[in-house]
Scaffold this active site. Structure first.
Site: not given
Length: 711
Positions: A8, A305, A104
């Site tokens: 990403e 995360y 992600d």
């Protein structure tokens, strides 16, 4: 033949390249013998604007609405077109056999990658890397467990449906409201209900009338026993009558009862909880906390995360606890960590719950040992919050005894409750000891004399205004803050996780500040006049959180393959027709209560004064005219007396800097002070800030050093 990995962001791409030992760097990608890794820059592809469907839509006209494309188009974002071409050439390269999506691991990450692949027309097989941290170990483990891309098709369809629905409803509702009332007004399925939540709390406070009430206590050997009340006494005379009856009387201890209890630490952090705690402790805004978390996750690899809604871990993570603890040895909690490292942990602990983890587990430290000196102050604070909560949940529970003493005096019952700590457990981490040991030994049947009788006056308090932390929590649980008149809707909201997502709520709040629908004064969030009028002019369906909760519930069903995404989009189109027609047929008026007599230098219309997060500005009232002028704004220049940031009023040579302490400086005085401070030189940091922010050079304290800078 090689596998192409699509990350990403460049930083994540480099992390993957490092983990897989890819050495050959090229423009926009890194290559090895088996893999090529390239990256997006966030989104490379986005939904087309109305004027990209038809140039006539560039002019906003009520008659053109609703704009409902037969088929939604996507376009390459012009700013990132160069990187898109690189990614496209790699996807179509004959030497590439498959695509590995490494964006992600979530709904929006899936959308980033799939929009690119669809735009390119990819026909090659897709695999998916699904990881919760970007450490070398996590990446290598993730590549051993790559999933088939088809397993995430429903996730992509849900993400695409959300994106298209927001476009269809948002574009049309905003254009309809703006053109109908000739004012810059914006509607959205999350932002408008958020204004309503703040408005409901504000009304509750405004209409609140404080009421006095009274309680009575007796003092026995230095301890206060409270009268057990069946009701709240609003008339002091009632308690004065009781006081008269029990005065000089002898009482009796009826019961002394101890009950052992335990309490566990607050759950591990999800994003919303962490943002709320960061605001509570450090007054860090939700957006600021999320940005700091991203740095800790991507740059430093210290936390997992960030955009998670779970407070739990999966039971297969139990074997990773020890190495995460070893990483925290680098902090001031090392003595507590040493005690924990010798212990064994079980998946039966309360922090492990597979059923309560969807895409990502709770935010916890990784196995990477932090270099504290390399962290900014904000990064250090957030990392320590996460480490602290992680340790608390691994430590023993807090054990305590609740000692309850019941007494009788005449016909009235009194009670004393004391908490006696037995084992601090997790509270030892911060030594949270607020209770004391009861030294008096009360016994059942014991008679006593009252030393003192007191009547205490109290007053009911209004609820508090939302701050940036508590508003996030309210968005997560709107059913607790708005009267929905139907328990079914409250259940829907609770089940769907409220309005917005953990990843979008901070942005929504920021947007509402920027569009002057909400304002924050001394940490109290209030609805502006503009915000109130948006609610009055909007169709009721868009002001209620029920609608967005129902949408989110359907999107979750699409993710699970239990609802058709095209059916959802058609429902959104039908809804949009209804909303636009309501706005068109409305006979209400919009009133600028902040209209000034200052004429717009571009079109000549009067400008309106709006508050921003950093000051005030003038904006042209015509939504087609984009002219803006700063009236006042906070600067980075510090007051020489109290060291607080000064506010700039005006522009050019007439500008004046003022501080809340009363200190004032003209532009020339500020220039001289900064010249003396820097010896006429400017730092690279200040130069970069000037280039990035494009500050007016006339009102930059370092203007003399910057004026010869060639950009």
């Amino acid at each position: 033949m090689k596998s192409l990995i699509l990350a990403e962001k460049p930083s994540v791409g480099r992390d993957i390249a490092n983990a897989l030992n890819l050495q050959q760097k090229s423009n926009g990608y890194i290559e090895g013998k088996q893999y090529i890794v390239t990256w997006a820059l966030g989104h490379l592809v986005t939904n087309a604007t109305p004027e990209q469907y038809n140039p006539s839509y560039k002019e906003w006209n009520l008659e053109d609405l609703p704009i409902i494309p037969k088929k939604m188009k996507t376009v390459v974002i012009s700013k990132t077109n160069r990187q898109f071409k690189i990614v496209k050439s790699l996807i179509l390269d004959k030497n590439v056999k498959e695509i590995i999506i490494a964006t992600d691991a979530g709904r929006e990450g899936e959308l980033v990658a799939r929009l690119i692949l669809d735009k390119v027309g990819n026909k090659k097989p897709i695999k998916r890397l699904w990881i919760s941290s970007v450490t070398k170990k996590a990446i290598q483990e993730g590549f051993k467990q790559l999933k088939n891309g088809n397993a995430y098709q429903n996730l992509y369809e849900a993400a695409l449906a959300r994106s298209e629905a927001d476009w269809i409803v948002g574009i049309n509702a905003t254009r309809a409201l703006t053109t109908k009332y000739d004012a810059q007004l914006s509607l959205g399925r999350v932002q408008t209900p958020t204004i309503q939540i703040v408005k409901s709390r504000q009304d509750e406070i405004n209409y609140f009338k404080p009421e006095k009430y009274y309680t009575l206590s007796i003092n026995v050997d230095g301890y206060d026993l409270n009268l057990k009340q069946q009701k709240r006494y609003k008339d002091k005379k009632e308690l004065e009558l009781i006081e008269h009856k029990i005065k000089h009387q002898e009482g009796k201890i009826l019961e002394v009862k101890g009950k052992n209890k335990k309490s566990y630490a607050q759950p591990l952090f999800n994003l919303t909880d962490l943002q709320q705690e960061a605001y509570k402790r450090y007054k860090m805004g939700p957006k600021e906390t999320l940005n700091t978390l991203q740095h800790l996750y991507e740059r430093h690899k210290l936390v997992t995360y960030p955009r998670t809604d779970s407070n739990y871990l999966t039971d297969d993570m139990v074997d990773t606890i020890q190495e995460r603890l070893r990483a925290i040895l680098a902090t001031d909690y090392k003595s507590h960590v040493r005690d924990l490292i010798s212990e064994s942990f079980s998946s039966k602990m309360h922090i492990f719950n597979n059923q309560k983890v969807s895409d990502h587990h709770a935010i916890i430290p990784t196995e990477v040992r932090p270099s504290i000196e390399q962290l900014s102050q904000r990064e250090f604070k957030i990392y320590m919050l996460i480490a602290e909560r992680f340790l608390e949940n691994l430590m023993n529970p807090y054990l305590y005894e609740v000692l309850t003493i019941h007494a009788q005096l005449k016909d009235y019952n009194f009670v004393l409750k004391e908490i006696i700590p037995k084992q601090l457990g997790y509270k030892a981490l911060k030594d949270q000891t607020s209770s004391h040991t009861l030294t008096h030994s009360f016994k059942e049947g014991q008679l006593f004399k009252v030393h003192r009788i007191e009547i205490h006056e109290h007053e009911t308090k209004a609820p508090e205004y939302f701050n940036e932390g508590s508003l996030l929590k309210a968005m997560e649980n709107p059913q607790n803050h708005i009267d929905l008149n139907d328990k079914k809707y409250a259940k829907t909201l609770k089940h769907s996780g409220g309005i917005g997502t953990v990843a979008t709520r901070a942005d929504i709040i920021e947007k509402l500040f920027n569009m002057n629908a909400l304002e924050s004064r001394d940490g109290k969030i209030k609805v502006t006049s503009k915000g109130k009028q948006i609610l009055e002019l909007s169709p009721s369906e868009l002001t209620s959180p029920i609608l967005t909760a129902q949408w989110e519930e359907k999107l979750m069903l699409i993710e699970k393959g239990k609802y058709n995404s095209q059916k959802f989009i058609q429902e959104m189109k039908n809804f949009t027709f209804k909303v636009v027609n309501k706005i068109k047929s409305s006979e209400q008026k919009y009133k600028h209560d902040n209209l000034t007599t200052t004429e717009c230098p571009t079109c000549g219309k009067f400008m309106i004064k709006v508050k921003t997060k950093n000051g005030q500005m003038l904006v042209c009232q015509d939504p087609k005219c984009k002219t803006k002028k700063n009236i006042q704004r906070k600067t980075n220049a510090r007051c020489p007396n109290c060291k607080k940031k000064m506010t700039l009023f005006g522009k050019g040579k007439e500008a004046v800097y003022r501080c809340v302490c009363g200190h004032t400086e003209t532009q020339s005085q500020m220039d001289k002070r900064m010249r003396d401070k820097t010896n006429g030189k400017v730092s690279r940091k200040e130069m970069k800030k000037y280039i990035n922010k494009k500050e007016e050079i006339d009102n930059n304290p370092f203007k003399d050093a910057l004026k010869n800078l060639k950009l």
